[in-house]
Design a protein around this motif. Structure first.
Motif, PDB file in Angstrom:
ATOM      1  N   ASN A  92      36.034  16.718  25.954  1.00  0.00           N
ATOM      2  CA  ASN A  92      35.899  18.097  26.463  1.00  0.00           C
ATOM      3  C   ASN A  92      34.633  18.749  25.936  1.00  0.00           C
ATOM      4  OD1 ASN A  92      38.315  17.817  27.807  1.00  0.00           O
ATOM      5  ND2 ASN A  92      39.511  18.857  26.226  1.00  0.00           N
ATOM      6  N   ASN A  93      34.356  18.578  24.666  1.00  0.00           N
ATOM      7  CA  ASN A  93      33.180  19.188  24.048  1.00  0.00           C
ATOM      8  C   ASN A  93      31.904  18.624  24.669  1.00  0.00           C
ATOM      9  OD1 ASN A  93      32.045  20.993  22.178  1.00  0.00           O
ATOM     10  ND2 ASN A  93      31.616  19.299  20.781  1.00  0.00           N
ATOM     11  N   ASP A  94      31.873  17.330  24.897  1.00  0.00           N
ATOM     12  CA  ASP A  94      30.700  16.704  25.493  1.00  0.00           C
ATOM     13  C   ASP A  94      30.462  17.263  26.901  1.00  0.00           C
ATOM     14  OD1 ASP A  94      28.556  14.749  25.656  1.00  0.00           O
ATOM     15  OD2 ASP A  94      29.853  13.673  27.076  1.00  0.00           O
ATOM     16  N   ARG A  95      31.523  17.388  27.654  1.00  0.00           N
ATOM     17  CA  ARG A  95      31.412  17.922  29.013  1.00  0.00           C
ATOM     18  C   ARG A  95      30.886  19.360  28.984  1.00  0.00           C
ATOM     19  NH1 ARG A  95      36.748  18.095  30.847  1.00  0.00           N
ATOM     20  NH2 ARG A  95      36.790  15.870  30.473  1.00  0.00           N
ATOM     21  N   GLU A  96      31.468  20.185  28.087  1.00  0.00           N
ATOM     22  CA  GLU A  96      31.054  21.591  27.990  1.00  0.00           C
ATOM     23  C   GLU A  96      29.604  21.715  27.506  1.00  0.00           C
ATOM     24  OE1 GLU A  96      33.887  23.407  25.406  1.00  0.00           O
ATOM     25  OE2 GLU A  96      35.544  23.162  26.827  1.00  0.00           O
ATOM     26  N   LYS A  97      29.235  20.935  26.503  1.00  0.00           N
ATOM     27  CA  LYS A  97      27.872  21.015  25.957  1.00  0.00           C
ATOM     28  C   LYS A  97      26.846  20.528  26.977  1.00  0.00           C
ATOM     29  CE  LYS A  97      29.066  22.629  22.015  1.00  0.00           C
ATOM     30  NZ  LYS A  97      28.865  24.033  21.728  1.00  0.00           N
ATOM     31  N   THR A  98      27.176  19.472  27.704  1.00  0.00           N
ATOM     32  CA  THR A  98      26.250  18.967  28.724  1.00  0.00           C
ATOM     33  C   THR A  98      26.014  20.020  29.799  1.00  0.00           C
ATOM     34  OG1 THR A  98      27.049  16.721  28.325  1.00  0.00           O
ATOM     35  CG2 THR A  98      25.847  17.088  30.367  1.00  0.00           C
ATOM     36  N   LYS A  99      27.097  20.710  30.205  1.00  0.00           N
ATOM     37  CA  LYS A  99      26.968  21.762  31.206  1.00  0.00           C
ATOM     38  C   LYS A  99      26.143  22.924  30.647  1.00  0.00           C
ATOM     39  CE  LYS A  99      29.658  24.736  34.282  1.00  0.00           C
ATOM     40  NZ  LYS A  99      28.785  25.875  34.139  1.00  0.00           N
ATOM     41  N   SER A 100      26.380  23.300  29.406  1.00  0.00           N
ATOM     42  CA  SER A 100      25.631  24.393  28.778  1.00  0.00           C
ATOM     43  C   SER A 100      24.148  24.048  28.693  1.00  0.00           C
ATOM     44  CB  SER A 100      26.156  24.676  27.377  1.00  0.00           C
ATOM     45  OG  SER A 100      27.469  25.155  27.427  1.00  0.00           O
ATOM     46  N   ILE A 101      23.843  22.803  28.348  1.00  0.00           N
ATOM     47  CA  ILE A 101      22.443  22.380  28.242  1.00  0.00           C
ATOM     48  C   ILE A 101      21.766  22.435  29.602  1.00  0.00           C
ATOM     49  CG2 ILE A 101      20.955  20.369  27.806  1.00  0.00           C
ATOM     50  CD1 ILE A 101      22.893  19.656  25.504  1.00  0.00           C
ATOM     51  N   SER A 102      22.438  21.936  30.628  1.00  0.00           N
ATOM     52  CA  SER A 102      21.825  21.954  31.967  1.00  0.00           C
ATOM     53  C   SER A 102      21.644  23.391  32.457  1.00  0.00           C
ATOM     54  CB  SER A 102      22.639  21.129  32.961  1.00  0.00           C
ATOM     55  OG  SER A 102      23.920  21.681  33.125  1.00  0.00           O
ATOM     56  N   ASP A 103      22.638  24.272  32.169  1.00  0.00           N
ATOM     57  CA  ASP A 103      22.504  25.686  32.546  1.00  0.00           C
ATOM     58  C   ASP A 103      21.333  26.334  31.804  1.00  0.00           C
ATOM     59  OD1 ASP A 103      24.691  25.420  34.187  1.00  0.00           O
ATOM     60  OD2 ASP A 103      26.094  26.455  32.825  1.00  0.00           O
ATOM     61  N   ALA A 104      21.182  26.030  30.514  1.00  0.00           N
ATOM     62  CA  ALA A 104      20.095  26.609  29.718  1.00  0.00           C
ATOM     63  C   ALA A 104      18.744  26.097  30.203  1.00  0.00           C
ATOM     64  CB  ALA A 104      20.298  26.277  28.243  1.00  0.00           C
ATOM     65  N   GLU A 105      18.661  24.826  30.548  1.00  0.00           N
ATOM     66  CA  GLU A 105      17.396  24.288  31.065  1.00  0.00           C
ATOM     67  C   GLU A 105      17.026  24.942  32.392  1.00  0.00           C
ATOM     68  OE1 GLU A 105      18.159  20.071  31.079  1.00  0.00           O
ATOM     69  OE2 GLU A 105      17.424  19.825  29.035  1.00  0.00           O
ATOM     70  N   ALA A 106      18.025  25.148  33.237  1.00  0.00           N
ATOM     71  CA  ALA A 106      17.765  25.818  34.516  1.00  0.00           C
ATOM     72  C   ALA A 106      17.300  27.250  34.267  1.00  0.00           C
ATOM     73  CB  ALA A 106      19.010  25.791  35.389  1.00  0.00           C
ATOM     74  N   ARG A 107      17.930  27.945  33.320  1.00  0.00           N
ATOM     75  CA  ARG A 107      17.545  29.323  33.002  1.00  0.00           C
ATOM     76  C   ARG A 107      16.125  29.360  32.440  1.00  0.00           C
ATOM     77  NH1 ARG A 107      18.435  34.493  32.088  1.00  0.00           N
ATOM     78  NH2 ARG A 107      18.612  35.436  30.038  1.00  0.00           N
TER      79      ARG A 107
END
Length: 124
Positions: A92-107
């Motif tokens: 779960n943590n890996d999934r959440e962190k990967t999504k957060s990283i991709s969102d931050a890179e897009a931002r």
């Protein structure tokens, strides 16, 4: 005729030294007596002493090993439960962190474009 074994026996230190031979005989007698003392109680009492068996060092070690085995089995079950929880958390943590990283890179990409656009606009 004299064989080699007989010659070797004649030349052995036991036959040449009477004191050494006497000590060897005493040692053999002592070994025989000790064996007799060890075997005699076992041969005379054919009944099984359960209380005495529990107090023997070997029985204590066996009991200790059995207790350790039970404890290890209990800890293995607890470790398996903890591992399952940790594996779930990691997934779960890996999934959440990967999504957060991709969102931050897009931002970051959006903000970089916005900064470049505003910089170009202010330069006019």
């Amino acid at each position: 005729q004299v064989s080699e074994a007989q010659l070797a026996l004649k030349r052995s230190p036991l036959t040449e030294n009477p004191k050494l031979a006497a000590m060897a005989r005493q040692a053999m007698l002592l070994v025989v007596l000790l064996l007799a003392l060890l075997v005699a109680p076992a041969a005379s009492s054919l009944s099984f002493d359960e209380v005495g068996a529990k107090n023997r060092p070997v029985s204590k070690v066996i009991t200790l090993l059995k207790d350790m085995l039970k404890q290890l089995e209990k800890e293995a079950v607890e470790d398996e439960e903890i591992y399952d929880k940790l594996a779930c958390w990691c997934t779960n943590n890996d999934r959440e962190k990967t999504k957060s990283i991709s969102d931050a890179e897009a931002r970051i990409e959006d903000l970089t474009n916005k900064i470049e656009g505003l910089t170009a606009q202010s330069a006019r």
